[in-house]
Design a protein around this motif. Structure first.
Motif, PDB file in Angstrom:
ATOM      1  N   ASN A 266       0.835  -1.213   0.000  1.00 51.91           N
ATOM      2  CA  ASN A 266       0.000   0.000   0.000  1.00 51.91           C
ATOM      3  C   ASN A 266       0.865   1.258   0.000  1.00 51.91           C
ATOM      4  O   ASN A 266       2.086   1.186  -0.179  1.00 51.91           O
ATOM      5  CB  ASN A 266      -0.987  -0.009   1.175  1.00 51.91           C
ATOM      6  CG  ASN A 266      -0.297   0.005   2.536  1.00 51.91           C
ATOM      7  OD1 ASN A 266       0.911   0.154   2.651  1.00 51.91           O
ATOM      8  ND2 ASN A 266      -1.087  -0.151   3.580  1.00 51.91           N
ATOM      9  N   SER A 267       0.233   2.394   0.243  1.00 54.07           N
ATOM     10  CA  SER A 267       0.921   3.678   0.109  1.00 54.07           C
ATOM     11  C   SER A 267       1.852   3.994   1.262  1.00 54.07           C
ATOM     12  O   SER A 267       2.573   4.997   1.224  1.00 54.07           O
ATOM     13  CB  SER A 267      -0.115   4.802  -0.031  1.00 54.07           C
ATOM     14  OG  SER A 267      -0.946   4.864   1.117  1.00 54.07           O
ATOM     15  N   GLY A 287       6.602   0.017  -3.979  1.00 50.78           N
ATOM     16  CA  GLY A 287       5.361   0.271  -3.235  1.00 50.78           C
ATOM     17  C   GLY A 287       4.314   0.908  -4.120  1.00 50.78           C
ATOM     18  O   GLY A 287       4.379   0.814  -5.354  1.00 50.78           O
ATOM     19  N   TYR A 288       3.371   1.585  -3.493  1.00 47.84           N
ATOM     20  CA  TYR A 288       2.223   2.117  -4.215  1.00 47.84           C
ATOM     21  C   TYR A 288       2.030   3.617  -3.996  1.00 47.84           C
ATOM     22  O   TYR A 288       2.292   4.140  -2.918  1.00 47.84           O
ATOM     23  CB  TYR A 288       0.938   1.404  -3.766  1.00 47.84           C
ATOM     24  CG  TYR A 288       0.735   0.064  -4.423  1.00 47.84           C
ATOM     25  CD1 TYR A 288      -0.070  -0.091  -5.547  1.00 47.84           C
ATOM     26  CD2 TYR A 288       1.367  -1.057  -3.916  1.00 47.84           C
ATOM     27  CE1 TYR A 288      -0.243  -1.322  -6.146  1.00 47.84           C
ATOM     28  CE2 TYR A 288       1.202  -2.304  -4.508  1.00 47.84           C
ATOM     29  CZ  TYR A 288       0.393  -2.421  -5.625  1.00 47.84           C
ATOM     30  OH  TYR A 288       0.226  -3.652  -6.218  1.00 47.84           O
ATOM     31  N   GLU A 293       5.216  12.187   0.084  1.00 49.79           N
ATOM     32  CA  GLU A 293       6.217  11.523   0.915  1.00 49.79           C
ATOM     33  C   GLU A 293       6.910  10.373   0.172  1.00 49.79           C
ATOM     34  O   GLU A 293       8.092  10.107   0.381  1.00 49.79           O
ATOM     35  CB  GLU A 293       5.583  11.010   2.213  1.00 49.79           C
ATOM     36  CG  GLU A 293       4.403  10.066   2.040  1.00 49.79           C
ATOM     37  CD  GLU A 293       3.051  10.766   2.057  1.00 49.79           C
ATOM     38  OE1 GLU A 293       2.092  10.148   2.556  1.00 49.79           O
ATOM     39  OE2 GLU A 293       2.962  11.919   1.580  1.00 49.79           O
ATOM     40  N   ASN A 294       6.153   9.712  -0.730  1.00 50.19           N
ATOM     41  CA  ASN A 294       6.763   8.621  -1.503  1.00 50.19           C
ATOM     42  C   ASN A 294       7.704   9.158  -2.577  1.00 50.19           C
ATOM     43  O   ASN A 294       8.782   8.604  -2.822  1.00 50.19           O
ATOM     44  CB  ASN A 294       5.675   7.773  -2.148  1.00 50.19           C
ATOM     45  CG  ASN A 294       4.863   6.997  -1.121  1.00 50.19           C
ATOM     46  OD1 ASN A 294       5.260   6.887   0.034  1.00 50.19           O
ATOM     47  ND2 ASN A 294       3.735   6.462  -1.529  1.00 50.19           N
ATOM     48  N   ASP A 304      12.502   2.563  -5.374  1.00 46.49           N
ATOM     49  CA  ASP A 304      12.902   2.346  -6.770  1.00 46.49           C
ATOM     50  C   ASP A 304      11.726   2.400  -7.741  1.00 46.49           C
ATOM     51  O   ASP A 304      11.857   2.930  -8.848  1.00 46.49           O
ATOM     52  CB  ASP A 304      13.614   0.994  -6.891  1.00 46.49           C
ATOM     53  CG  ASP A 304      14.888   0.949  -6.085  1.00 46.49           C
ATOM     54  OD1 ASP A 304      15.916   1.437  -6.583  1.00 46.49           O
ATOM     55  OD2 ASP A 304      14.853   0.446  -4.945  1.00 46.49           O
ATOM     56  N   PHE A 305      10.579   1.855  -7.325  1.00 48.78           N
ATOM     57  CA  PHE A 305       9.406   1.817  -8.208  1.00 48.78           C
ATOM     58  C   PHE A 305       8.136   2.085  -7.400  1.00 48.78           C
ATOM     59  O   PHE A 305       8.011   1.630  -6.261  1.00 48.78           O
ATOM     60  CB  PHE A 305       9.267   0.447  -8.892  1.00 48.78           C
ATOM     61  CG  PHE A 305      10.447   0.055  -9.730  1.00 48.78           C
ATOM     62  CD1 PHE A 305      10.579   0.506 -11.042  1.00 48.78           C
ATOM     63  CD2 PHE A 305      11.429  -0.779  -9.211  1.00 48.78           C
ATOM     64  CE1 PHE A 305      11.673   0.138 -11.812  1.00 48.78           C
ATOM     65  CE2 PHE A 305      12.527  -1.156  -9.973  1.00 48.78           C
ATOM     66  CZ  PHE A 305      12.644  -0.691 -11.281  1.00 48.78           C
ATOM     67  N   LEU A 306       7.206   2.816  -8.024  1.00 50.58           N
ATOM     68  CA  LEU A 306       5.878   3.018  -7.454  1.00 50.58           C
ATOM     69  C   LEU A 306       4.834   2.556  -8.467  1.00 50.58           C
ATOM     70  O   LEU A 306       4.900   2.922  -9.647  1.00 50.58           O
ATOM     71  CB  LEU A 306       5.641   4.490  -7.114  1.00 50.58           C
ATOM     72  CG  LEU A 306       6.349   5.066  -5.891  1.00 50.58           C
ATOM     73  CD1 LEU A 306       6.125   6.575  -5.810  1.00 50.58           C
ATOM     74  CD2 LEU A 306       5.871   4.382  -4.603  1.00 50.58           C
TER      75      LEU A 306
END
Length: 353
Positions: A266-267, A287-288, A293-294, A304-306
């Motif tokens: 999740n986020s 993550g998502y 913040e992400n 590295d990846f969303l």
């Protein structure tokens, strides 16, 4: 080119030519039941011949009927700002439709407390809305609520997460299973033999959070299919404060030195990123959600990846679909899956909700 029939006389002329009542023509125009197939085809043929286009907006204004819609989504919390995006979509739709006699009542619940969700659903049902936009979190409670909506003939649209009872007017959101499956496919290119993959679920009500479980199910299914599931570990973190999250992660990494990939469902991936940064772990973090913040941790090279699925558009499209159905009897897509986007540090600056 055929001339368009005047709005005031068009329906009367169609009724005269079809030898039916104006009410019958109105049923056909609004796709309502009660008209035989033969009569409907005859009326539609005359409509096409006359090039008739009903002014639905004028009809809506003329009716002067106020429609009251309710929205129920999680409140924006300190733990994650995810729900700010769907709320902005709802507010955008609200601005566009309120001039047509539409009142939007916004309700919010604490995503960590089932009783908060149940309390808000009771308040909504007591207000007797014409329609509901819902982002469900707790499966059993959400199913009971939507079953009651069906019993009361209150149409509802779901966003972000679907429900198993299948009674919604529409579901607008991600395909959760395929979202997890896609993340696993990406991971398969990054993990080497002997390295471990850690799935991290962060929620106080994990067993009730349908969206987390479906993502994990999809993620595992990819590796099961390719017979590589032996290298997958998992932790469920129910204490969602930063200190507790870091404690769980620290213990897990101490017990498993060969973790190379961390997949957060999740986020709340930024909380994991904080631990990764402070402990200087050399892992790939996925993550998502496109949250401030992400993105900050992505810019640092920690995330590295969303995986992102346009939450603002979910809120906007969900409310507009509900409005169009109630105001104009417009057909609504039963399922509308949002695109699954993968963001990196290099392309995140060009992504918009």
């Amino acid at each position: 080119m055929k001339k368009r029939v005047n709005e005031l006389t068009g329906v009367k002329e169609i009724a005269r030519r079809a030898n039916v009542s104006i009410a019958t023509v109105d049923r056909v125009l609004h796709n309502r039941k009660g008209v035989s197939k033969q009569t409907k085809e005859k009326i539609l043929s005359i409509i096409e011949e006359l090039n008739y286009e009903p002014n639905l907006l004028a009809q809506r204004l003329a009716s002067r009927k106020i429609l009251r819609l309710a929205t129920l989504i999680p409140e924006i919390s300190k733990e994650t700002s995810f729900w700010d995006a769907p709320l902005k979509g709802i507010e955008q739709a609200d601005k566009e439709i309120k001039q047509f006699g539409i009142i939007i009542d916004k309700y919010f619940y604490d995503q960590n407390k089932i009783e908060s969700f149940v309390e808000q659903t009771k308040i909504i049902l007591e207000s007797n809305p014409d329609g509901i936009l819902l982002a469900p979190s707790f499966i059993e409670e959400s199913v009971r609520f939507t079953d009651k909506c069906r019993e009361l003939n209150i149409p509802y649209v779901l966003i972000d997460s679907d429900l198993p009872n299948g009674g919604s007017l529409s579901y607008i959101g991600p395909n959760l299973y395929h979202s997890g499956y896609l993340a696993a496919h990406l991971v398969s290119y990054l993990v080497k033999n002997g390295e471990k993959i850690l799935i991290v679920n962060i929620s106080r009500e994990i067993d009730n959070h349908h969206h987390l479980l479906k993502k994990e199910e999809g993620f595992r299914a990819y590796f099961d299919k390719h017979k590589k599931s032996d290298n997958i570990l998992k932790i469920d973190i129910r204490d969602t404060d930063l200190k507790s999250i870091e404690k769980y992660l620290s213990n897990t990494f101490n017990e498993n030195k060969d973790i190379r990939i961390v997949f957060v469902t999740n986020s709340r991936v930024s909380k994991v990123a904080h631990f990764i940064e402070s402990s200087k772990k050399d892992v790939i973090l996925i993550g998502y959600d496109f949250l401030k913040e992400n993105i900050e941790y992505m810019d640092k090279g920690i995330i590295d990846f969303l995986v992102c699925q346009k939450p603002k558009q979910q809120g906007y499209r969900g409310l507009i679909s509900l409005y169009q159905h109630l105001a104009f009897s417009s057909p609504v897509e039963k399922i509308y899956f949002m695109p699954i986007d993968i963001l990196t540090k290099e392309n995140s600056a060009f992504y918009r909700n």
